[in-house]
Enzyme design. Structure first.
Site, PDB file in Angstrom:
ATOM      1  CG  HIS A  94      21.372  47.986 -19.086  1.00 26.83           C
ATOM      2  ND1 HIS A  94      21.072  47.722 -19.876  1.00 26.83           N
ATOM      3  CD2 HIS A  94      21.260  46.518 -18.435  1.00 26.83           C
ATOM      4  CE1 HIS A  94      21.315  47.429 -20.813  1.00 26.83           C
ATOM      5  NE2 HIS A  94      20.992  46.195 -19.872  1.00 26.83           N
TER       6      HIS A  94
ATOM      7  CG  HIS B  73      23.131  41.408 -18.360  1.00 21.44           C
ATOM      8  ND1 HIS B  73      22.304  40.888 -18.857  1.00 21.44           N
ATOM      9  CD2 HIS B  73      23.238  42.611 -19.363  1.00 21.44           C
ATOM     10  CE1 HIS B  73      21.369  41.393 -19.287  1.00 21.44           C
ATOM     11  NE2 HIS B  73      21.657  42.142 -19.244  1.00 21.44           N
TER      12      HIS B  73
ATOM     13  CD  GLU C 277      21.539  43.823 -23.027  1.00 19.32           C
ATOM     14  OE1 GLU C 277      21.618  44.254 -22.238  1.00 19.32           O
ATOM     15  OE2 GLU C 277      20.522  44.167 -24.141  1.00 19.32           O
TER      16      GLU C 277
HETATM   17 CO    CO Z   1      20.378  43.964 -20.319  1.00 22.23          CO
END
Ligand code: CO
Length: 137
Positions: free
Chosen positions: A7, A78, A129
């Protein structure tokens, strides 16, 4: 090591307004979820190839508070890569001299999977991430 982009998270000042903007573009947006333990409210936009997350600060100690002060109108917060074995990735990151945020231990992220974050300065200005996902979809 990296399976796919899982994502991309976009920090927004107002989750309802942001959701409405995407709905106007014909995108289905999930109902907001409060994640007090992460200091955020989130909504998800599911596409064929990846998810977008709209993230709004929740509470005064939200981890995105500083980002919102610098980017009051919102911004890309992010990118998240999906990986098979987070331990292996964490070791590789450390051996490469990248800074894993926090204690360096894996934490359970917003999707119930273990995650780690790498300092944005170590990956070209983008907070990154890594999320361990048990099986390929
Ligand atoms: Co995230």
């Amino acid at each position: 090591m990296i399976r796919r982009v899982n994502h991309i998270a976009i920090a927004v000042p107002d989750l309802e307004l942001a959701s409405e903007s995407y709905r106007r573009l014909g995108v289905e947006v999930s109902e907001p979820q409060e994640l007090p333990e992460h200091g955020v409210r989130v909504s998800f936009l599911e596409f064929d190839n990846l998810k977008l997350e709209l993230v709004e600060a929740l509470g005064d100690a939200s981890p995105i508070q500083r980002f919102m002060e610098k980017n009051p109108g919102g911004g890309m917060h992010h990118v998240c890569f999906e990986v098979e074995a987070l331990d292996t990735v964490a070791t590789t990151l450390r051996e490469s001299g990248m800074r894993v945020l926090g204690s360096g231990e894996t934490k359970i992220g917003a999707h119930g999977n273990p995650v780690i974050f790498v300092h944005p300065a170590d990956l070209f200005g983008v907070l990154t991430e890594f999320e361990e996902v048990a099986e390929a979809r």
